[in-house]
Scaffold this active site. Structure first.
Site, mmCIF file in Angstrom:
data_model
loop_
_atom_site.group_PDB
_atom_site.id
_atom_site.type_symbol
_atom_site.label_atom_id
_atom_site.label_comp_id
_atom_site.label_asym_id
_atom_site.label_seq_id
_atom_site.Cartn_x
_atom_site.Cartn_y
_atom_site.Cartn_z
ATOM 1 N N ASP A 119 0.838 -1.208 0.000
ATOM 2 C CA ASP A 119 0.000 0.000 0.000
ATOM 3 C C ASP A 119 0.871 1.257 0.000
ATOM 4 O O ASP A 119 1.936 1.274 0.617
ATOM 5 C CB ASP A 119 -0.907 -0.026 1.241
ATOM 6 N N HIS B 168 2.413 3.167 -9.096
ATOM 7 C CA HIS B 168 2.311 1.712 -9.283
ATOM 8 C C HIS B 168 3.550 1.181 -10.018
ATOM 9 O O HIS B 168 4.031 0.090 -9.728
ATOM 10 C CB HIS B 168 1.035 1.364 -10.046
ATOM 11 N N LEU C 218 12.177 -19.736 -4.589
ATOM 12 C CA LEU C 218 11.208 -18.881 -3.880
ATOM 13 C C LEU C 218 9.854 -19.043 -4.550
ATOM 14 O O LEU C 218 9.754 -18.950 -5.783
ATOM 15 C CB LEU C 218 11.626 -17.407 -3.966
HETATM 16 C C1 FPP Z 1 -2.118 -0.091 -3.269
HETATM 17 O O1 FPP Z 1 -1.628 1.240 -3.171
HETATM 18 C C2 FPP Z 1 -1.486 -0.733 -4.414
HETATM 19 C C3 FPP Z 1 -2.168 -1.286 -5.455
HETATM 20 C C4 FPP Z 1 -3.634 -1.295 -5.538
HETATM 21 C C5 FPP Z 1 -1.447 -1.865 -6.599
HETATM 22 C C6 FPP Z 1 -0.214 -2.653 -6.228
HETATM 23 C C7 FPP Z 1 0.595 -2.866 -7.440
HETATM 24 C C8 FPP Z 1 1.935 -2.853 -7.476
HETATM 25 C C9 FPP Z 1 2.802 -2.723 -6.292
HETATM 26 C C10 FPP Z 1 2.650 -2.974 -8.738
HETATM 27 C C11 FPP Z 1 2.872 -4.394 -9.078
HETATM 28 C C12 FPP Z 1 1.807 -4.645 -9.983
HETATM 29 C C13 FPP Z 1 1.670 -5.642 -10.796
HETATM 30 C C14 FPP Z 1 0.641 -5.445 -11.809
HETATM 31 C C15 FPP Z 1 2.463 -6.886 -10.746
HETATM 32 P P1 FPP Z 1 -2.664 2.426 -3.339
HETATM 33 O O2 FPP Z 1 -2.825 2.701 -4.790
HETATM 34 O O3 FPP Z 1 -3.929 2.094 -2.627
HETATM 35 O O4 FPP Z 1 -1.906 3.599 -2.629
HETATM 36 P P2 FPP Z 1 -2.560 4.792 -1.789
HETATM 37 O O5 FPP Z 1 -3.195 4.162 -0.573
HETATM 38 O O6 FPP Z 1 -1.383 5.640 -1.452
HETATM 39 O O7 FPP Z 1 -3.534 5.472 -2.694
#
Ligand code: FPP
Length: 226
Positions: free
Chosen positions: A2, A19, A113
Site C-alpha cells: 500500500d 504503481h 522462492l
Molecule cells: C495499493 O496502493 C497498491 C495497489 C492497488 C497496486 C499494487 C501494485 C503494485 C505494487 C505494482 C505491481 C503490480 C503488478 C501489476 C504486478 P494504493 O494505490 O492504494 O496507494 P494509496 O493508498 O497511497 O492510494
C-alpha cells in the site's frame, strides 16, 4: 503493497507512476527475500474491490501486469522463482489471463522462492470459492476440507504479514490464512520499502513469541526440549 498512490501524488505525478515504482519495489523485495532465505512471498497486487477505482487506473494496472509478465518472467524463471497467481481470472483481460498461465508454466519447475501474486483476489472470495468447491465435491464443510480447497493451499499459512502505507487493517487479504500470522504495520509507502525495512520487519518478527493458543510457559518448555 500500500502507498503507491500517495507516493506519486506527493511528487505531483499520476497515480500510475506510483504503481510503476511499486513494481520496482516488488522486484527489489523478491531479490532481498531470496537472499535472506525466505521460502514463500505472497503479495497483494489487485483486490476484488480495486475494480471500483477510476477506469484509467484500473486499465493502467492491467496494462502494467501485462507488461510485467512479458518483461519480468524470463529473469524470474532464471533466478529460480516459482510464480503462482491467486484470484478470480475470468474477469481479467484475455491477454493477462494468457500471460498468467504462461508464467506459471514457465516457472513450474523452480523451487528457490514461491512468489504468490494475489490479483483480482479477496480473502472472502477465496473462502467462498473453497466452500463452493467442497460442497460441489459432496464433501463435508470441515476446516480441513475448506483449507485444502483454498487458492493458497499449495503454501503454509504466512508467518508474517507486512502492510505498508500506515493503515491498520487487512483489507480482505489472507483472511483465512492470517489466523496466527504475526502482523506488522509500516508507515513506509510501498515504493520506498527497502532492505532496511525488510530487515527491521524480520528482526521484529524474531522478537515475537508465537503461542498458537498455548501459554508462554508451554512454549518455553517446548523450545527448551528441542
Ligand atoms: C495499493 O496502493 C497498491 C495497489 C492497488 C497496486 C499494487 C501494485 C503494485 C505494487 C505494482 C505491481 C503490480 C503488478 C501489476 C504486478 P494504493 O494505490 O492504494 O496507494 P494509496 O493508498 O497511497 O492510494
Amino acid at each position: 503493497m500500500d502507498g503507491n498512490g500517495r507516493w506519486a501524488t506527493r511528487r505531483f505525478l499520476p497515480r500510475l507512476a506510483g504503481h510503476k515504482k511499486g513494481l520496482d519495489a516488488l522486484r527489489r523485495c523478491v531479490r532481498l527475500c531470496m537472499e535472506r532465505g525466505v521460502a514463500v512471498l505472497t503479495v497483494f497486487a489487485f483486490s476484488s474491490e480495486n475494480w471500483g477505482r477510476p477506469q484509467d487506473e484500473v486499465s493502467g494496472l492491467m496494462a502494467l501486469m501485462a507488461t510485467a509478465l512479458t518483461r519480468e518472467v524470463p529473469e524470474l524463471a532464471r533466478e529460480g522463482v516459482r510464480l503462482h497467481f491467486v484470484g478470480e481470472r475470468e474477469s481479467l483481460p484475455a491477454k493477462v489471463q494468457t500471460g498468467l498461465a504462461q508464467a506459471e508454466v514457465a516457472t513450474a519447475a523452480n523451487d528457490r522462492l514461491v512468489l504468490n501474486i494475489c490479483f483480482n483476489y479477496g480473502g472472502r472470495w477465496d473462502m467462498a470459492q473453497a466452500a463452493a468447491r467442497v460442497a460441489a465435491a459432496g464433501q463435508a464443510l470441515t476446516e480441513e476440507n475448506i483449507n485444502a480447497a483454498m487458492a493458497l493451499a499449495h503454501v503454509p499459512d504466512p508467518d508474517l504479514i507486512i502492510r505498508t502505507g500506515g493503515e491498520l487493517r487487512l483489507s480482505n487479504f489472507l483472511l483465512w490464512q492470517a489466523a496466527y500470522a504475526e502482523l506488522l504495520f509500516s508507515d513506509r509507502l510501498w515504493p520506498d520499502f527497502d532492505a532496511a525495512d525488510l530487515d527491521a520487519a524480520i528482526a521484529e518478527f524474531a522478537r515475537r513469541e508465537r503461542r498458537f493458543g498455548q501459554t508462554s510457559a508451554q512454549v518455553s518448555a517446548q523450545a527448551a526440549s528441542e
